[in-house]
Design a protein around this motif. Sequence first.
Motif, PDB file in Angstrom:
ATOM      1  N   GLN A  14       0.779  -1.240   0.000  1.00  0.00           N
ATOM      2  CA  GLN A  14       0.000   0.000   0.000  1.00  0.00           C
ATOM      3  C   GLN A  14       0.812   1.293   0.000  1.00  0.00           C
ATOM      4  O   GLN A  14       0.485   2.202  -0.745  1.00  0.00           O
ATOM      5  CB  GLN A  14      -0.990   0.023   1.169  1.00  0.00           C
ATOM      6  CG  GLN A  14      -2.111  -0.994   1.013  1.00  0.00           C
ATOM      7  CD  GLN A  14      -3.195  -0.836   2.048  1.00  0.00           C
ATOM      8  OE1 GLN A  14      -2.949  -0.417   3.169  1.00  0.00           O
ATOM      9  NE2 GLN A  14      -4.413  -1.172   1.678  1.00  0.00           N
ATOM     10  N   ARG A  15       1.854   1.408   0.815  1.00  0.00           N
ATOM     11  CA  ARG A  15       2.587   2.675   0.874  1.00  0.00           C
ATOM     12  C   ARG A  15       4.034   2.510   0.422  1.00  0.00           C
ATOM     13  O   ARG A  15       4.768   1.683   0.965  1.00  0.00           O
ATOM     14  CB  ARG A  15       2.561   3.246   2.294  1.00  0.00           C
ATOM     15  CG  ARG A  15       1.213   3.836   2.670  1.00  0.00           C
ATOM     16  CD  ARG A  15       1.312   4.580   3.974  1.00  0.00           C
ATOM     17  NE  ARG A  15       0.081   5.305   4.254  1.00  0.00           N
ATOM     18  CZ  ARG A  15      -0.088   6.095   5.309  1.00  0.00           C
ATOM     19  NH1 ARG A  15       0.902   6.260   6.164  1.00  0.00           N
ATOM     20  NH2 ARG A  15      -1.230   6.723   5.510  1.00  0.00           N
ATOM     21  N   PRO A  16       4.473   3.302  -0.557  1.00  0.00           N
ATOM     22  CA  PRO A  16       5.861   3.242  -1.003  1.00  0.00           C
ATOM     23  C   PRO A  16       6.830   3.659   0.108  1.00  0.00           C
ATOM     24  O   PRO A  16       6.445   4.291   1.096  1.00  0.00           O
ATOM     25  CB  PRO A  16       5.903   4.247  -2.166  1.00  0.00           C
ATOM     26  CG  PRO A  16       4.484   4.362  -2.619  1.00  0.00           C
ATOM     27  CD  PRO A  16       3.656   4.209  -1.380  1.00  0.00           C
ATOM     28  N   VAL A  17       8.082   3.303  -0.071  1.00  0.00           N
ATOM     29  CA  VAL A  17       9.148   3.700   0.847  1.00  0.00           C
ATOM     30  C   VAL A  17      10.327   4.196   0.031  1.00  0.00           C
ATOM     31  O   VAL A  17      10.405   3.980  -1.185  1.00  0.00           O
ATOM     32  CB  VAL A  17       9.588   2.529   1.758  1.00  0.00           C
ATOM     33  CG1 VAL A  17       8.468   2.150   2.712  1.00  0.00           C
ATOM     34  CG2 VAL A  17      10.017   1.327   0.934  1.00  0.00           C
ATOM     35  N   THR A  18      11.249   4.854   0.698  1.00  0.00           N
ATOM     36  CA  THR A  18      12.467   5.315   0.042  1.00  0.00           C
ATOM     37  C   THR A  18      13.592   5.312   1.064  1.00  0.00           C
ATOM     38  O   THR A  18      13.383   5.004   2.244  1.00  0.00           O
ATOM     39  CB  THR A  18      12.268   6.720  -0.552  1.00  0.00           C
ATOM     40  OG1 THR A  18      13.401   7.042  -1.387  1.00  0.00           O
ATOM     41  CG2 THR A  18      12.143   7.786   0.532  1.00  0.00           C
ATOM     42  N   LEU A  19      14.783   5.620   0.622  1.00  0.00           N
ATOM     43  CA  LEU A  19      15.916   5.693   1.533  1.00  0.00           C
ATOM     44  C   LEU A  19      15.803   6.932   2.414  1.00  0.00           C
ATOM     45  O   LEU A  19      15.293   7.970   1.983  1.00  0.00           O
ATOM     46  CB  LEU A  19      17.219   5.722   0.734  1.00  0.00           C
ATOM     47  CG  LEU A  19      17.487   4.465  -0.106  1.00  0.00           C
ATOM     48  CD1 LEU A  19      18.614   4.721  -1.101  1.00  0.00           C
ATOM     49  CD2 LEU A  19      17.817   3.275   0.778  1.00  0.00           C
ATOM     50  N   ILE A  54      10.471   2.761  -3.749  1.00  0.00           N
ATOM     51  CA  ILE A  54      10.038   1.374  -3.795  1.00  0.00           C
ATOM     52  C   ILE A  54       8.529   1.383  -3.589  1.00  0.00           C
ATOM     53  O   ILE A  54       8.035   1.886  -2.573  1.00  0.00           O
ATOM     54  CB  ILE A  54      10.745   0.546  -2.692  1.00  0.00           C
ATOM     55  CG1 ILE A  54      12.240   0.433  -3.017  1.00  0.00           C
ATOM     56  CG2 ILE A  54      10.153  -0.852  -2.592  1.00  0.00           C
ATOM     57  CD1 ILE A  54      13.071   1.656  -2.757  1.00  0.00           C
ATOM     58  N   TYR A  55       7.782   0.848  -4.553  1.00  0.00           N
ATOM     59  CA  TYR A  55       6.335   0.988  -4.499  1.00  0.00           C
ATOM     60  C   TYR A  55       5.643  -0.359  -4.673  1.00  0.00           C
ATOM     61  O   TYR A  55       6.216  -1.291  -5.241  1.00  0.00           O
ATOM     62  CB  TYR A  55       5.850   1.995  -5.551  1.00  0.00           C
ATOM     63  CG  TYR A  55       5.976   1.549  -6.988  1.00  0.00           C
ATOM     64  CD1 TYR A  55       4.908   0.941  -7.645  1.00  0.00           C
ATOM     65  CD2 TYR A  55       7.154   1.751  -7.703  1.00  0.00           C
ATOM     66  CE1 TYR A  55       5.013   0.545  -8.971  1.00  0.00           C
ATOM     67  CE2 TYR A  55       7.272   1.349  -9.029  1.00  0.00           C
ATOM     68  CZ  TYR A  55       6.191   0.744  -9.655  1.00  0.00           C
ATOM     69  OH  TYR A  55       6.300   0.343 -10.972  1.00  0.00           O
ATOM     70  N   PRO A  56       4.398  -0.478  -4.184  1.00  0.00           N
ATOM     71  CA  PRO A  56       3.722  -1.773  -4.189  1.00  0.00           C
ATOM     72  C   PRO A  56       3.095  -2.125  -5.528  1.00  0.00           C
ATOM     73  O   PRO A  56       2.617  -1.254  -6.252  1.00  0.00           O
ATOM     74  CB  PRO A  56       2.636  -1.601  -3.115  1.00  0.00           C
ATOM     75  CG  PRO A  56       2.317  -0.136  -3.163  1.00  0.00           C
ATOM     76  CD  PRO A  56       3.632   0.556  -3.459  1.00  0.00           C
ATOM     77  N   LEU A  57       3.068  -3.400  -5.822  1.00  0.00           N
ATOM     78  CA  LEU A  57       2.252  -3.907  -6.910  1.00  0.00           C
ATOM     79  C   LEU A  57       0.799  -3.952  -6.436  1.00  0.00           C
ATOM     80  O   LEU A  57       0.519  -3.937  -5.241  1.00  0.00           O
ATOM     81  CB  LEU A  57       2.697  -5.313  -7.304  1.00  0.00           C
ATOM     82  CG  LEU A  57       4.143  -5.446  -7.792  1.00  0.00           C
ATOM     83  CD1 LEU A  57       4.469  -6.915  -8.018  1.00  0.00           C
ATOM     84  CD2 LEU A  57       4.359  -4.652  -9.066  1.00  0.00           C
ATOM     85  N   THR A  58      -0.124  -4.017  -7.388  1.00  0.00           N
ATOM     86  CA  THR A  58      -1.535  -4.145  -7.047  1.00  0.00           C
ATOM     87  C   THR A  58      -1.875  -5.617  -6.893  1.00  0.00           C
ATOM     88  O   THR A  58      -1.604  -6.423  -7.783  1.00  0.00           O
ATOM     89  CB  THR A  58      -2.414  -3.518  -8.140  1.00  0.00           C
ATOM     90  OG1 THR A  58      -2.080  -2.136  -8.261  1.00  0.00           O
ATOM     91  CG2 THR A  58      -3.886  -3.648  -7.785  1.00  0.00           C
ATOM     92  N   HIS A  59      -2.446  -5.962  -5.751  1.00  0.00           N
ATOM     93  CA  HIS A  59      -2.882  -7.336  -5.509  1.00  0.00           C
ATOM     94  C   HIS A  59      -4.396  -7.376  -5.539  1.00  0.00           C
ATOM     95  O   HIS A  59      -5.062  -6.539  -4.930  1.00  0.00           O
ATOM     96  CB  HIS A  59      -2.384  -7.828  -4.150  1.00  0.00           C
ATOM     97  CG  HIS A  59      -0.900  -7.942  -4.074  1.00  0.00           C
ATOM     98  ND1 HIS A  59      -0.216  -9.090  -4.408  1.00  0.00           N
ATOM     99  CD2 HIS A  59       0.051  -7.047  -3.711  1.00  0.00           C
ATOM    100  CE1 HIS A  59       1.084  -8.897  -4.241  1.00  0.00           C
ATOM    101  NE2 HIS A  59       1.268  -7.666  -3.824  1.00  0.00           N
TER     102      HIS A  59
END
Length: 337
Positions: free
Chosen positions: A219-224, A234-239
């Motif tokens: 659900q929520r992307p992250v980064t350094l 870094i982002y999520p795929l859709t499930h």
Amino acid sequence: MLRVHFGDADLARTRLSSAPHPLWEIATSLHRLQTRQGRWAYAEWYRTIRQRLRDKGMEHALRTVLLPLFPRAAYFPDFLTPTHAADGLEAGLEGILATPRRRVLKEVAHLDRVVGAPAWAPTLAELSTRKELVGLLRAYYEAAIAPYEEVIHARIEAERAARCRELMDGGVEGMLAGLRPTMRWERSVLHVEYHPAVDRDLHLDGRGVLLVPSYFNWQRPVTLADPALPPAVIYPLTHEPSAPPPGHPAGAPAVSLTALLGRARAVTLHTVAAGATTGEIARAAGVAASSASRHAGALRDAGLVTSVRHGATVLHTLTPTGACVLRAALTRSRGTP
């Protein structure tokens, strides 16, 4: 909210990761073990991972080493997800070993201030301790990630196919605009529903950004955390509930393929090699859209095709197994040994 600020040079240097990032998949899968959120999307993985780690005698190390180093919280050390891992797991682990001692101590101290670090964490500055950690990360990857590599690669290839279509239709800005719903593009700024949920600005300053789709991110992307490091999101795929869980068996078509699958399904497999919607399959095979959907579904159930929703359409791409089947059939039809 994370706001990523682009200049013209940044658009030209924006890239999409060509493969799963093994250390980010380790990190985000460890986050999945710390929450019930999204458990339905990883149901088979959840059912097997604890038993597999127990069988390998890794439960204690998981609880005392890995989960404390990768908390699903406001921070975990950047050196644990080095950019080297874009070249594979071993390259990423070498990147961890190559991290300067001073940087390790700085990031461990920050972890301690933000969420609390285990008492032994400062010893990661010593190469010998990091070698032990690298061995543990490799063992965790083999137990928790490697058995699902095929479906992870297939889903990320499907994501790349969708993003490449947007790139061809609308350029880099079109691709960025297609990253909904976790990101929203407004000219020169990418608004990211960021984890942790804090406001932050990241100025690319001509460096561009690497977009990394992640299977286990939820659900929520992250980064350094360090803005001086090479920018990455870094982002999520859709499930979707209808998607098969991790570990599920995963021109004119070759004559041998037609004999095996029938003409319509052989054409379907051939057509989705470059990514194709249900409508495109229907046109290529000369069948109704409902029939094309059934053919794609049959190939998906056989582990040859993966399907993801892309806006109002469904985009179908080959799994690694499907690609091998198609390649073997084409090679045989050309008489190549």
